[in-house]
Design a protein around this motif. Structure first.
Motif, mmCIF file in Angstrom:
data_model
loop_
_atom_site.group_PDB
_atom_site.id
_atom_site.type_symbol
_atom_site.label_atom_id
_atom_site.label_comp_id
_atom_site.label_asym_id
_atom_site.label_seq_id
_atom_site.Cartn_x
_atom_site.Cartn_y
_atom_site.Cartn_z
ATOM 1 N N VAL A 154 0.850 -1.197 0.000
ATOM 2 C CA VAL A 154 0.000 0.000 0.000
ATOM 3 C C VAL A 154 0.883 1.243 0.000
ATOM 4 N N ALA A 155 0.356 2.320 -0.552
ATOM 5 C CA ALA A 155 1.093 3.581 -0.584
ATOM 6 C C ALA A 155 0.964 4.325 0.740
ATOM 7 N N ALA A 156 -0.178 4.146 1.419
ATOM 8 C CA ALA A 156 -0.428 4.851 2.681
ATOM 9 C C ALA A 156 -1.483 4.087 3.484
ATOM 10 N N ILE A 157 -1.486 4.337 4.785
ATOM 11 C CA ILE A 157 -2.480 3.732 5.672
ATOM 12 C C ILE A 157 -2.846 4.758 6.744
ATOM 13 N N THR A 158 -4.111 4.776 7.125
ATOM 14 C CA THR A 158 -4.612 5.718 8.127
ATOM 15 C C THR A 158 -4.836 5.002 9.447
ATOM 16 N N LEU A 159 -4.347 5.608 10.519
ATOM 17 C CA LEU A 159 -4.508 5.076 11.873
ATOM 18 C C LEU A 159 -4.950 6.228 12.770
ATOM 19 N N GLY A 160 -6.241 6.442 12.846
ATOM 20 C CA GLY A 160 -6.757 7.578 13.605
ATOM 21 C C GLY A 160 -6.482 8.868 12.860
ATOM 22 N N HIS A 161 -5.837 9.812 13.533
ATOM 23 C CA HIS A 161 -5.444 11.072 12.893
ATOM 24 C C HIS A 161 -3.980 11.030 12.468
ATOM 25 N N ILE A 162 -3.521 9.836 12.117
ATOM 26 C CA ILE A 162 -2.166 9.623 11.609
ATOM 27 C C ILE A 162 -2.286 8.929 10.258
ATOM 28 N N VAL A 163 -1.537 9.408 9.279
ATOM 29 C CA VAL A 163 -1.444 8.734 7.985
ATOM 30 C C VAL A 163 0.021 8.433 7.743
ATOM 31 N N PRO A 218 6.632 11.414 0.846
ATOM 32 C CA PRO A 218 5.773 12.600 0.743
ATOM 33 C C PRO A 218 4.975 12.622 -0.565
ATOM 34 N N ASP A 219 5.583 12.133 -1.639
ATOM 35 C CA ASP A 219 4.885 12.095 -2.920
ATOM 36 C C ASP A 219 3.658 11.184 -2.850
ATOM 37 N N TYR A 220 3.822 10.004 -2.254
ATOM 38 C CA TYR A 220 2.679 9.098 -2.114
ATOM 39 C C TYR A 220 1.617 9.688 -1.191
ATOM 40 N N ARG A 262 -0.338 12.109 -3.228
ATOM 41 C CA ARG A 262 -1.213 11.438 -4.200
ATOM 42 C C ARG A 262 -2.404 10.730 -3.560
ATOM 43 N N THR A 263 -2.258 10.301 -2.308
ATOM 44 C CA THR A 263 -3.327 9.543 -1.654
ATOM 45 C C THR A 263 -4.103 10.376 -0.632
ATOM 46 N N ARG A 264 -3.824 11.662 -0.553
ATOM 47 C CA ARG A 264 -4.380 12.494 0.518
ATOM 48 C C ARG A 264 -5.913 12.466 0.557
ATOM 49 N N VAL A 265 -6.586 12.607 -0.567
ATOM 50 C CA VAL A 265 -8.055 12.625 -0.579
ATOM 51 C C VAL A 265 -8.599 11.279 -0.087
ATOM 52 N N HIS A 266 -8.007 10.197 -0.581
ATOM 53 C CA HIS A 266 -8.416 8.853 -0.190
ATOM 54 C C HIS A 266 -8.229 8.654 1.323
ATOM 55 N N GLU A 267 -7.045 8.999 1.811
ATOM 56 C CA GLU A 267 -6.743 8.781 3.227
ATOM 57 C C GLU A 267 -7.543 9.710 4.140
ATOM 58 N N ARG A 268 -7.875 10.921 3.668
ATOM 59 C CA ARG A 268 -8.701 11.805 4.495
ATOM 60 C C ARG A 268 -10.118 11.243 4.645
ATOM 61 N N GLU A 269 -10.585 10.501 3.650
ATOM 62 C CA GLU A 269 -11.880 9.820 3.812
ATOM 63 C C GLU A 269 -11.784 8.795 4.940
ATOM 64 N N HIS A 270 -10.649 8.092 5.022
ATOM 65 C CA HIS A 270 -10.473 7.148 6.132
ATOM 66 C C HIS A 270 -10.382 7.886 7.469
ATOM 67 N N VAL A 271 -9.790 9.069 7.493
ATOM 68 C CA VAL A 271 -9.787 9.867 8.727
ATOM 69 C C VAL A 271 -11.230 10.175 9.127
ATOM 70 N N ARG A 272 -12.055 10.575 8.157
ATOM 71 C CA ARG A 272 -13.473 10.854 8.461
ATOM 72 C C ARG A 272 -14.187 9.591 8.954
ATOM 73 N N GLN A 273 -13.825 8.442 8.394
ATOM 74 C CA GLN A 273 -14.422 7.187 8.863
ATOM 75 C C GLN A 273 -14.009 6.912 10.305
ATOM 76 N N PHE A 274 -12.752 7.160 10.636
ATOM 77 C CA PHE A 274 -12.309 7.037 12.031
ATOM 78 C C PHE A 274 -13.092 7.998 12.916
ATOM 79 N N GLU A 275 -13.309 9.223 12.445
ATOM 80 C CA GLU A 275 -14.045 10.205 13.239
ATOM 81 C C GLU A 275 -15.500 9.773 13.449
#
Length: 141
Positions: A67-76, A81-83, A86-99
């Motif tokens: 995987v390029a990135a993984i979300t763990l709470g408010h940590i990605v 940095p490039d990945y 590129r994955t920021r929108v996707h991973e922020r959705e996972h942050v919202r799911q954690f929230e």
């Protein structure tokens, strides 16, 4: 019940709701920095990249593969940095799911993945939480 809260008050509650997961994985920022990686805050989320963590993601995770990135709470955590960019929108959705689901989210994510796996589908690609993250990116199915 939450209608009377200000936006800032609601944000604080979301951080507290997810805090057990975030705090558990906070030492990974130190591990990354000690092994050649780094970390920084970006839009209220601690982003960690590189070092042994980035190498580990690149090698793969159980049930997820590489995987390029993984979300763990408010940590990605990302490979680089490039990945992360590129994955920021996707991973922020996972942050919202954690929230939304709080510290229960990892178990709910696992249960959803096992459910789709039992239906003969892919644990990761068909997981409804991953599908929602791809929709957030504009990658409609």
């Amino acid at each position: 019940m939450l209608q009377g809260l200000s936006a800032q008050g609601l944000r604080v509650l979301k951080y507290l709701w997810v805090a057990p997961v975030t705090v558990l994985f906070l030492p990974l920022a130190w591990l990354a920095s000690c092994t050649g990686g780094a970390y920084a805050l970006h839009s209220g989320v601690l982003e960690i990249w590189g070092g042994k963590l980035g190498q580990g993601l690149n090698r793969g995770l159980p049930l997820l593969g590489a995987v390029a990135a993984i979300t763990l709470g408010h940590i990605v955590i990302g490979i680089s940095p490039d990945y992360l960019n590129r994955t920021r929108v996707h991973e922020r959705e996972h942050v919202r799911q954690f929230e939304r689901w709080g510290f229960f989210f990892p178990l709910i994510y696992l249960a959803a993945g096992l459910w789709v796996l039992s239906q003969g589908k892919c644990f990761y690609l068909d997981n409804p939480f991953e599908r929602a993250a791809r929709r957030a990116e504009g990658r409609l199915e």
